[in-house]
Design a protein around this motif. Structure first.
Motif, short mmCIF file in Angstrom:
data_model
loop_
_atom_site.label_atom_id
_atom_site.label_comp_id
_atom_site.label_asym_id
_atom_site.label_seq_id
_atom_site.Cartn_x
_atom_site.Cartn_y
_atom_site.Cartn_z
N LYS A 54 0.83 -1.21 0.00
CA LYS A 54 0.00 0.00 0.00
C LYS A 54 0.87 1.25 0.00
N LEU A 55 1.94 1.25 0.77
CA LEU A 55 2.85 2.40 0.81
C LEU A 55 3.57 2.62 -0.52
N ALA A 56 3.70 1.58 -1.32
CA ALA A 56 4.35 1.69 -2.63
C ALA A 56 3.32 1.92 -3.73
N SER A 57 2.18 2.51 -3.38
CA SER A 57 1.12 2.82 -4.34
C SER A 57 0.60 1.59 -5.04
N ASP A 58 0.33 0.54 -4.29
CA ASP A 58 -0.20 -0.73 -4.79
C ASP A 58 0.67 -1.38 -5.87
N LYS A 59 1.96 -1.18 -5.76
CA LYS A 59 2.91 -1.82 -6.67
C LYS A 59 3.96 -2.55 -5.84
N LEU A 60 4.55 -3.56 -6.43
CA LEU A 60 5.64 -4.26 -5.75
C LEU A 60 6.87 -3.37 -5.74
N ASP A 61 7.61 -3.46 -4.65
CA ASP A 61 8.80 -2.65 -4.48
C ASP A 61 9.88 -3.52 -3.85
N ARG A 62 11.14 -3.17 -4.06
CA ARG A 62 12.23 -3.95 -3.47
C ARG A 62 12.17 -3.97 -1.96
N SER A 63 11.63 -2.92 -1.37
CA SER A 63 11.55 -2.86 0.09
C SER A 63 10.72 -4.01 0.66
N LEU A 64 9.74 -4.47 -0.11
CA LEU A 64 8.92 -5.60 0.33
C LEU A 64 9.78 -6.85 0.49
N PHE A 65 10.58 -7.14 -0.50
CA PHE A 65 11.42 -8.34 -0.47
C PHE A 65 12.51 -8.22 0.60
N ILE A 66 13.10 -7.02 0.73
CA ILE A 66 14.13 -6.80 1.74
C ILE A 66 13.53 -6.96 3.14
N SER A 67 12.33 -6.43 3.35
CA SER A 67 11.66 -6.56 4.64
C SER A 67 11.39 -8.02 4.99
N ILE A 68 10.96 -8.79 4.01
CA ILE A 68 10.70 -10.21 4.25
C ILE A 68 12.00 -10.92 4.62
N TYR A 69 13.10 -10.58 3.94
CA TYR A 69 14.39 -11.17 4.32
C TYR A 69 14.75 -10.82 5.76
N ILE A 70 14.61 -9.56 6.12
CA ILE A 70 14.98 -9.12 7.47
C ILE A 70 14.12 -9.80 8.53
N PHE A 71 12.80 -9.81 8.33
CA PHE A 71 11.91 -10.47 9.29
C PHE A 71 12.23 -11.95 9.42
N THR A 72 12.42 -12.60 8.30
CA THR A 72 12.66 -14.05 8.30
C THR A 72 13.96 -14.39 9.01
N ILE A 73 15.03 -13.68 8.69
CA ILE A 73 16.33 -13.97 9.32
C ILE A 73 16.28 -13.65 10.82
N ALA A 74 15.63 -12.57 11.19
CA ALA A 74 15.54 -12.20 12.61
C ALA A 74 14.76 -13.25 13.40
N PHE A 75 13.62 -13.69 12.87
CA PHE A 75 12.84 -14.68 13.59
C PHE A 75 13.50 -16.06 13.56
N TRP A 76 14.21 -16.37 12.48
CA TRP A 76 14.96 -17.62 12.42
C TRP A 76 16.00 -17.64 13.54
N PHE A 77 16.71 -16.53 13.70
CA PHE A 77 17.71 -16.44 14.77
C PHE A 77 17.05 -16.61 16.14
N LEU A 78 15.96 -15.90 16.38
CA LEU A 78 15.28 -15.99 17.68
C LEU A 78 14.76 -17.40 17.96
N ASP A 79 14.19 -18.02 16.95
CA ASP A 79 13.66 -19.38 17.11
C ASP A 79 14.80 -20.38 17.35
N SER A 80 15.90 -20.20 16.65
CA SER A 80 17.07 -21.07 16.86
C SER A 80 17.61 -20.90 18.27
#
Length: 161
Positions: A54-80
């Motif tokens: 929504k913040l990217a005017s209903d278009k895909l943006d690199r920030s979406l993919f980067i955010s998913i990487y950051i969230f995933t790696i952070a939670f993977w670390f915490l879960d590990s």
């Protein structure tokens, strides 16, 4: 016919059993924390992805993919981290079980070859605990998500989505 003696706990046994109970409770708390982390992760992704789109005017943006990487790696670390400490606590429980067993063993020679791992298998050594924690089956979902995110990013960069 063998004469079975009744097991009577000594003071040292009582203390060890109390410590085992406390370690077991702490292990269960880490296990529940791991489950809660997975729930929070998926709720966060469910909120973050539409918000970023929504913040990217209903278009895909690199920030979406980067955010998913950051969230995933952070939670993977915490879960590990939670898995790592579950194993550490189980190791402490095993040491206490071994102490109780050694104090109450009647025939030392008959039980010498018995495996010492009460809650952990013998193959679970301290040396590989960090790697095992990061790659245990309960965290595979983070790896799968990283792969899917990488494929989606490749499709985005190639202009196919």
């Amino acid at each position: 016919m063998t004469d079975n003696k009744e097991y009577k706990r000594s003071l040292a046994d009582e203390i060890d059993w109390k410590i085992i109970d406390q370690l077991h409770t702490a292990t269960l708390n880490f296990s529940m924390t791991s489950l809660e982390l997975k729930k929070i992760f998926f709720v966060l992704l469910g909120i973050a992805i539409p918000t970023l789109v929504k913040l990217a005017s209903d278009k895909l943006d690199r920030s979406l993919f980067i955010s998913i990487y950051i969230f995933t790696i952070a939670f993977w670390f915490l879960d590990s981290f939670t898995f790592f400490y579950q194993e550490r606590l189980r190791e402490g429980m095993d040491k206490r079980f071994a102490l109780i067993e050694s104090r109450n063993r009647e025939d030392m020679t008959a039980n010498e070859n018995k495996a010492s791992g009460f809650t952990l298998g013998e193959a679970r050594t301290k040396r590989v605990r960090v790697f095992r924690s990061a790659l245990n089956p309960s965290v595979w979902l983070y790896g799968v998500l990283l792969i899917l995110n990488t494929l989606a990013l490749a499709l985005f960069l190639s202009g196919k989505i």
